[in-house]
Write a protein that holds these residues in place. Structure first.
Motif, PDB file in Angstrom:
ATOM      1  N   THR A   1       9.367  -3.917   4.233  1.00 18.51           N
ATOM      2  CA  THR A   1       8.329  -3.391   5.124  1.00 18.51           C
ATOM      3  C   THR A   1       8.895  -2.836   6.426  1.00 18.51           C
ATOM      4  O   THR A   1       8.233  -2.048   7.102  1.00 18.51           O
ATOM      5  CB  THR A   1       7.319  -4.494   5.483  1.00 18.51           C
ATOM      6  OG1 THR A   1       7.986  -5.542   6.203  1.00 18.51           O
ATOM      7  CG2 THR A   1       6.643  -5.047   4.226  1.00 18.51           C
TER       8      THR A   1
ATOM      9  N   ARG B   1       3.784   1.437  -2.827  1.00 17.18           N
ATOM     10  CA  ARG B   1       3.188   1.478  -1.482  1.00 17.18           C
ATOM     11  C   ARG B   1       2.007   0.509  -1.380  1.00 17.18           C
ATOM     12  O   ARG B   1       1.804  -0.133  -0.346  1.00 17.18           O
ATOM     13  CB  ARG B   1       2.779   2.898  -1.114  1.00 17.18           C
ATOM     14  CG  ARG B   1       3.980   3.789  -0.851  1.00 17.18           C
ATOM     15  CD  ARG B   1       3.627   5.102  -0.199  1.00 17.18           C
ATOM     16  NE  ARG B   1       4.807   5.904   0.011  1.00 17.18           N
ATOM     17  CZ  ARG B   1       5.641   5.768   1.042  1.00 17.18           C
ATOM     18  NH1 ARG B   1       5.420   4.828   1.948  1.00 17.18           N
ATOM     19  NH2 ARG B   1       6.696   6.552   1.157  1.00 17.18           N
ATOM     20  N   LEU B   2       1.253   0.390  -2.454  1.00 13.92           N
ATOM     21  CA  LEU B   2       0.180  -0.595  -2.481  1.00 13.92           C
ATOM     22  C   LEU B   2       0.760  -2.004  -2.378  1.00 13.92           C
ATOM     23  O   LEU B   2       0.241  -2.861  -1.646  1.00 13.92           O
ATOM     24  CB  LEU B   2      -0.632  -0.450  -3.771  1.00 13.92           C
ATOM     25  CG  LEU B   2      -1.799  -1.415  -3.944  1.00 13.92           C
ATOM     26  CD1 LEU B   2      -2.816  -1.241  -2.818  1.00 13.92           C
ATOM     27  CD2 LEU B   2      -2.467  -1.204  -5.301  1.00 13.92           C
TER      28      LEU B   2
ATOM     29  N   SER C   1       1.599  -2.849   1.138  1.00 13.78           N
ATOM     30  CA  SER C   1       0.442  -3.211   1.962  1.00 13.78           C
ATOM     31  C   SER C   1       0.030  -4.654   1.689  1.00 13.78           C
ATOM     32  O   SER C   1      -0.337  -5.390   2.603  1.00 13.78           O
ATOM     33  CB  SER C   1      -0.721  -2.245   1.718  1.00 13.78           C
ATOM     34  OG  SER C   1      -1.259  -2.405   0.422  1.00 13.78           O
ATOM     35  N   TYR C   2       0.099  -5.105   0.433  1.00 13.72           N
ATOM     36  CA  TYR C   2      -0.178  -6.511   0.117  1.00 13.72           C
ATOM     37  C   TYR C   2       0.897  -7.417   0.724  1.00 13.72           C
ATOM     38  O   TYR C   2       0.609  -8.534   1.146  1.00 13.72           O
ATOM     39  CB  TYR C   2      -0.203  -6.730  -1.398  1.00 13.72           C
ATOM     40  CG  TYR C   2      -1.543  -6.494  -2.037  1.00 13.72           C
ATOM     41  CD1 TYR C   2      -2.609  -7.353  -1.802  1.00 13.72           C
ATOM     42  CD2 TYR C   2      -1.740  -5.434  -2.916  1.00 13.72           C
ATOM     43  CE1 TYR C   2      -3.841  -7.155  -2.404  1.00 13.72           C
ATOM     44  CE2 TYR C   2      -2.974  -5.229  -3.521  1.00 13.72           C
ATOM     45  CZ  TYR C   2      -4.019  -6.088  -3.271  1.00 13.72           C
ATOM     46  OH  TYR C   2      -5.225  -5.898  -3.864  1.00 13.72           O
TER      47      TYR C   2
ATOM     48  N   LEU D   1       2.356  -7.184   3.465  1.00 14.00           N
ATOM     49  CA  LEU D   1       2.129  -7.385   4.894  1.00 14.00           C
ATOM     50  C   LEU D   1       1.018  -8.386   5.176  1.00 14.00           C
ATOM     51  O   LEU D   1       0.860  -8.846   6.297  1.00 14.00           O
ATOM     52  CB  LEU D   1       1.793  -6.044   5.558  1.00 14.00           C
ATOM     53  CG  LEU D   1       2.989  -5.110   5.731  1.00 14.00           C
ATOM     54  CD1 LEU D   1       2.528  -3.714   6.098  1.00 14.00           C
ATOM     55  CD2 LEU D   1       3.950  -5.654   6.765  1.00 14.00           C
TER      56      LEU D   1
END
Length: 202
Positions: A102, A164-165, A168-169, A171
């Protein structure tokens, strides 16, 4: 029995569960690993060298998991979702992996050193952008060679979106509730997290 190098890396990682990296002392890392401080310096050269090797090991562990996932799931007609699930599990299991993929580094973590590898040998870890591209391209190569022919351009887009999904999870704190928990995470996944207690939520 682990080598002195692995024991030292394990000891340094364990120290992060109670201390920020700035407070981790080389003498304590060596003592916990059961070796002399001189052995630690012989292996890593400095605290910076130890940090670099620790971060590199986390990157190598994540990438090895990517290869296992590709071999187990994607080569047999699976989808990029399997790779996304592994990425989320890896990020929630290791704060260094989370930071690597990330780019969010808390003050308590050792930061990666981008300088060229010196005599102590650990190359700089990939940046988040390099990591994403590396994993995406490897997934596309495996999927394109799978049992069902697939359009490489479409595959690249699907893998990019899935990863990319996953980021986001990654994070999201691992135990934030059912509404934002990564799909298909099991109780076993949650119970085997290796996350230092003082990790800073991203």
């Amino acid at each position: 029995m682990p080598s002195a190098r692995e024991a030292l890396l394990d000891s340094a990682y364990a120290a992060l569960s109670t201390l920020p990296w700035t407070a981790v002392r080389m003498v304590d890392v060596a003592a916990a690993a059961g070796v002399s401080r001189q052995t630690l310096y012989n292996e890593f050269g400095s605290k910076g060298g130890l940090a670099r090797a620790l971060v590199r090991r986390a990157a190598d562990g994540y990438l090895a998991g990517v290869e296992r996932t590709l071999g187990t799931h994607l080569a047999e007609g699976g989808s990029p979702a399997e790779l996304a699930r592994w990425t989320v599990r890896a990020a929630h299991g290791d704060v260094l992996v989370k930071a690597l993929i990330t780019g969010v580094w808390g003050d308590h973590l050792p930061r990666p050193d981008a300088s060229p590898a010196g005599r102590y040998g650990a190359p700089a870890p990939p940046t988040p952008t390099e990591m994403l591209a590396l994993v995406r391209d490897r997934a596309v190569a495996v999927l394109a060679a799978g049992p069902s022919p697939r359009d490489p351009v479409r595959l690249e887009l699907c893998c990019e979106v899935a990863l990319r999904l996953a980021l986001s999870y990654a994070l999201v704190p691992a135990d934030s509730g059912p509404g934002i928990t990564a799909p298909n995470r099991t109780a076993a996944d949650r119970s085997h997290r290796r996350s230092p207690a003082r990790s800073t939520p991203a």
